[in-house]
Write a protein that holds these residues in place. Structure first.
Motif, PDB file in Angstrom:
ATOM      1  N   UNK A 175     -16.170 100.789  74.582  1.00 21.38           N
ATOM      2  CA  UNK A 175     -15.491 101.598  73.688  1.00 21.38           C
ATOM      3  C   UNK A 175     -15.118 103.046  74.007  1.00 21.38           C
ATOM      4  N   UNK A 176     -15.964 103.661  75.198  1.00 19.95           N
ATOM      5  CA  UNK A 176     -15.396 104.726  75.566  1.00 19.95           C
ATOM      6  C   UNK A 176     -14.200 104.639  76.540  1.00 19.95           C
ATOM      7  N   UNK A 177     -14.008 103.282  76.988  1.00 23.46           N
ATOM      8  CA  UNK A 177     -12.742 102.880  77.650  1.00 23.46           C
ATOM      9  C   UNK A 177     -11.696 102.886  76.825  1.00 23.46           C
ATOM     10  N   UNK A 178     -11.777 101.990  75.694  1.00 22.94           N
ATOM     11  CA  UNK A 178     -10.665 102.146  74.457  1.00 22.94           C
ATOM     12  C   UNK A 178     -10.464 103.693  74.228  1.00 22.94           C
ATOM     13  N   UNK A 179     -11.440 104.407  74.018  1.00 21.05           N
ATOM     14  CA  UNK A 179     -11.095 105.897  73.456  1.00 21.05           C
ATOM     15  C   UNK A 179     -10.276 106.505  74.607  1.00 21.05           C
ATOM     16  N   UNK A 180     -10.574 106.305  75.841  1.00 18.50           N
ATOM     17  CA  UNK A 180      -9.839 106.628  76.909  1.00 18.50           C
ATOM     18  C   UNK A 180      -8.179 106.300  76.849  1.00 18.50           C
ATOM     19  N   UNK A 181      -8.146 105.096  76.741  1.00 18.03           N
ATOM     20  CA  UNK A 181      -6.959 104.374  76.741  1.00 18.03           C
ATOM     21  C   UNK A 181      -6.175 105.065  75.526  1.00 18.03           C
ATOM     22  N   UNK A 182      -6.778 105.039  74.457  1.00 16.32           N
ATOM     23  CA  UNK A 182      -5.976 105.479  73.007  1.00 16.32           C
ATOM     24  C   UNK A 182      -5.504 106.864  73.345  1.00 16.32           C
ATOM     25  N   UNK A 183      -6.357 107.969  73.962  1.00 10.39           N
ATOM     26  CA  UNK A 183      -5.851 109.350  74.151  1.00 10.39           C
ATOM     27  C   UNK A 183      -4.942 109.280  75.057  1.00 10.39           C
ATOM     28  N   UNK A 184      -4.941 108.400  76.330  1.00  9.05           N
ATOM     29  CA  UNK A 184      -3.791 108.568  77.316  1.00  9.05           C
ATOM     30  C   UNK A 184      -2.342 108.096  76.541  1.00  9.05           C
ATOM     31  N   UNK A 230       3.681 119.316  80.532  1.00  9.92           N
ATOM     32  CA  UNK A 230       2.147 118.693  80.668  1.00  9.92           C
ATOM     33  C   UNK A 230       2.420 117.309  81.061  1.00  9.92           C
ATOM     34  N   UNK A 231       3.259 116.557  80.856  1.00 10.12           N
ATOM     35  CA  UNK A 231       3.266 115.191  81.040  1.00 10.12           C
ATOM     36  C   UNK A 231       3.407 114.737  82.623  1.00 10.12           C
ATOM     37  N   UNK A 232       2.508 114.075  83.044  1.00 13.94           N
ATOM     38  CA  UNK A 232       2.519 113.766  84.599  1.00 13.94           C
ATOM     39  C   UNK A 232       3.616 112.800  84.971  1.00 13.94           C
ATOM     40  N   UNK A 233       4.028 113.101  86.093  1.00 15.00           N
ATOM     41  CA  UNK A 233       5.119 112.216  86.500  1.00 15.00           C
ATOM     42  C   UNK A 233       4.823 111.389  87.783  1.00 15.00           C
ATOM     43  N   UNK A 234       3.455 111.519  88.536  1.00 10.99           N
ATOM     44  CA  UNK A 234       3.194 110.843  89.591  1.00 10.99           C
ATOM     45  C   UNK A 234       2.602 109.640  89.068  1.00 10.99           C
ATOM     46  N   UNK A 235       2.111 109.355  88.121  1.00 14.03           N
ATOM     47  CA  UNK A 235       1.808 108.078  87.265  1.00 14.03           C
ATOM     48  C   UNK A 235       2.310 108.209  85.770  1.00 14.03           C
ATOM     49  N   UNK A 236       2.203 106.874  85.201  1.00 13.40           N
ATOM     50  CA  UNK A 236       2.651 106.943  84.003  1.00 13.40           C
ATOM     51  C   UNK A 236       1.452 106.903  83.109  1.00 13.40           C
ATOM     52  N   UNK A 237       1.104 107.730  82.151  1.00 14.33           N
ATOM     53  CA  UNK A 237      -0.128 108.105  81.339  1.00 14.33           C
ATOM     54  C   UNK A 237      -0.191 106.956  80.510  1.00 14.33           C
ATOM     55  N   UNK A 238       0.967 106.363  79.661  1.00 14.67           N
ATOM     56  CA  UNK A 238       0.596 105.658  78.648  1.00 14.67           C
ATOM     57  C   UNK A 238       0.689 104.251  79.274  1.00 14.67           C
ATOM     58  N   UNK A 239       1.337 103.900  80.550  1.00 15.65           N
ATOM     59  CA  UNK A 239       0.928 102.629  81.038  1.00 15.65           C
ATOM     60  C   UNK A 239      -0.333 102.299  81.563  1.00 15.65           C
ATOM     61  N   UNK A 268      12.346  90.590  71.429  1.00 21.29           N
ATOM     62  CA  UNK A 268      12.758  91.288  70.201  1.00 21.29           C
ATOM     63  C   UNK A 268      11.874  92.621  70.374  1.00 21.29           C
ATOM     64  N   UNK A 269      12.645  93.652  69.651  1.00 18.67           N
ATOM     65  CA  UNK A 269      11.959  95.073  69.762  1.00 18.67           C
ATOM     66  C   UNK A 269      11.241  95.186  68.307  1.00 18.67           C
ATOM     67  N   UNK A 270      10.132  95.706  68.337  1.00 16.43           N
ATOM     68  CA  UNK A 270       9.184  95.954  67.431  1.00 16.43           C
ATOM     69  C   UNK A 270       9.596  97.297  66.676  1.00 16.43           C
ATOM     70  N   UNK A 271       9.103  97.148  65.280  1.00 14.09           N
ATOM     71  CA  UNK A 271       9.651  98.455  64.405  1.00 14.09           C
ATOM     72  C   UNK A 271       9.016  99.747  64.876  1.00 14.09           C
ATOM     73  N   UNK A 272       7.911  99.541  65.854  1.00 13.53           N
ATOM     74  CA  UNK A 272       7.417 100.638  66.711  1.00 13.53           C
ATOM     75  C   UNK A 272       7.487 100.100  68.057  1.00 13.53           C
ATOM     76  N   UNK A 273       7.803 101.062  68.928  1.00 14.33           N
ATOM     77  CA  UNK A 273       7.654 100.610  70.503  1.00 14.33           C
ATOM     78  C   UNK A 273       6.735 100.443  70.917  1.00 14.33           C
ATOM     79  N   UNK A 274       5.345 100.758  70.291  1.00 17.98           N
ATOM     80  CA  UNK A 274       4.143 100.604  70.972  1.00 17.98           C
ATOM     81  C   UNK A 274       3.703  99.084  70.791  1.00 17.98           C
ATOM     82  N   UNK A 275       4.505  98.365  69.846  1.00 21.61           N
ATOM     83  CA  UNK A 275       4.026  96.864  69.513  1.00 21.61           C
ATOM     84  C   UNK A 275       4.220  95.907  70.602  1.00 21.61           C
ATOM     85  N   UNK A 276       5.013  96.259  71.584  1.00 17.55           N
ATOM     86  CA  UNK A 276       5.186  95.432  72.863  1.00 17.55           C
ATOM     87  C   UNK A 276       3.902  94.843  73.242  1.00 17.55           C
ATOM     88  N   UNK A 277       2.908  95.772  73.376  1.00 21.02           N
ATOM     89  CA  UNK A 277       1.615  95.518  74.075  1.00 21.02           C
ATOM     90  C   UNK A 277       1.139  94.184  73.396  1.00 21.02           C
TER      91      UNK A 277
END
Length: 388
Positions: free
Chosen positions: A12-21, A35-44, A123-132
């Motif tokens: 659950x803690x890891x899921x929390x970290x993933x959601x925050x990222x 504030x957005x890091x460019x040396x790695x992708x925070x969302x990925x 196909x694209x999702x109505x929200x771009x987060x839905x690809x996962x």
């Protein structure tokens, strides 16, 4: 008295970290680019952590309960109610905030959203987060197929094999060999019929295998970037392999091979033009996700911050709800990238102060009740079978 952490609190803690990222990636891109890091992708990075957690827990849960029908009933009640509610919200707001132009304006989009296999049918999702969710669903289909056939990958080779196929796909494929709305129609038809057979028990093994093969074929032949989709599956099955290694059932070295191949694939992949798939950025993203998961495992017997486990509990809500809410705030606040720093920070604080209650409310009134209903349905099914 010292509090003993629950068995899976660290997940659950890891899921929390993933959601925050993931939230942080979208928020900083719009409001605070400095504030957005460019040396790695925070969302990925956050998504990779999610995928490792799913890989670790889903197959072992399926094996522990030993009931593929109960598994699918639980998954549907877990995923679809909030998913459909968020889609309805986005469509209800379309008069004010138009749906993404990438989303097909025909019934093939409905078929693609029905299965969640969006990214794998192009196909694209109505929200771009839905690809996962596409790859979560593919993983479930493959895990169920392996379960019903009794295949347990006792040497942990599957993630390494998938990683090597991803590496080969990167060398030869510049894009998906197959495309078109027909993919959404065909896959949705097979999905509905196949899962109907799995849940009803009629031809269960054949149907589960057919669905698993379909899912793998979609990733290889029609996903937006085949090597990337296969690499994601390799990461998820690496989570499964880690679980088997932890139990003393299989070696760890295939996981290490998987990580190395996945991290190196952008060096030669023909389709790797995004900034976050540059070898240095991608490699660091994969490494940080792996280290985060390893850190969670190392601390699994210790008390963890309650805020992280709470965020993990509502992580699915946060993942799906944050983007519609962010779109609303963006529409009201306008462009912030070049705004004064106090305004950027102030609007970001307002957004987060709205998101946390929204995530809790959607979990409290949609996720939670539907999960409990799913458990009751499963319990009734078990009682009926025992009563025969």
């Amino acid at each position: 008295m010292r509090q003993v952490p629950s068995r899976f609190a660290w997940l659950d803690a890891l899921r929390g970290i993933g959601a925050l990222a993931v939230v942080g990636e979208h928020l900083t891109t719009w409001a605070m680019p400095w504030l957005r890091p460019t040396s790695f992708n925070l969302g990925v990075y956050g998504v990779m952590v999610f995928f490792l957690v799913s890989g670790y827990i889903i197959p072992s849960s399926l094996e522990r309960h030993g009931d593929v029908r109960a598994f699918w009933v639980g998954r549907f009640f877990r995923l679809y109610p909030l998913y459909l509610a968020v889609i309805a919200l986005v469509l209800a707001l379309a008069w004010w905030i138009p749906v993404r132009p990438e989303v097909p304006r025909d019934l093939s989009s409905v078929a693609a959203h029905l299965t969640m296999l969006l990214d794998t049918v192009g196909a694209a999702g109505v929200l771009n987060t839905m690809w996962t969710l596409s790859y979560e669903m593919v993983f479930y289909l493959l895990a169920a197929a392996l379960f019903v056939t009794g295949v347990r990958d006792g040497r942990n080779l599957l993630p390494a094999v998938l990683a090597l196929i991803a590496a080969a796909a990167g060398l030869v494929l510049t894009g998906p060999p197959l495309s078109g709305g027909w993919l959404a129609w065909v896959s949705s038809g097979l999905f509905v019929v196949g899962l109907g057979c799995v849940i009803s028990g009629r031809g269960r093994t054949v149907a589960a295998c057919a669905l698993g093969l379909m899912a793998l074929a979609l990733v290889l032949l029609s996903s937006r970037v085949p090597w990337f989709g296969l690499a994601i599956l390799a990461v998820m099955f690496a989570g499964t392999a880690i679980r088997r290694w932890e139990r003393g059932q299989a070696p760890l070295w295939p996981v290490i091979v998987t990580a190395m191949v996945v991290a190196a694939t952008p060096l030669w992949a023909l389709n790797a033009g995004w900034w976050w798939v540059r070898p240095d950025v991608w490699g660091l993203t994969v490494l940080l996700a792996a280290l985060t998961f390893a850190g969670g495992m190392a601390l699994r017997a210790r008390p963890l911050p309650a805020v992280l486990t709470w965020l993990g509990t509502i992580s699915y809500s946060l993942y799906l709800v944050h983007l519609p809410l962010l779109l609303i705030v963006m529409e009201l606040a306008g462009e912030l990238r070049w705004s004064p720093l106090p305004l950027q920070i102030g609007i970001s604080v307002v957004f987060l102060s709205l998101l946390m209650p929204a995530g809790w409310l959607s979990h409290r009134f949609i996720e939670g009740p539907m999960q409990r209903l799913g458990r009751r349905v499963v319990s009734q099914q078990v009682s009926l079978r025992r009563g025969r």
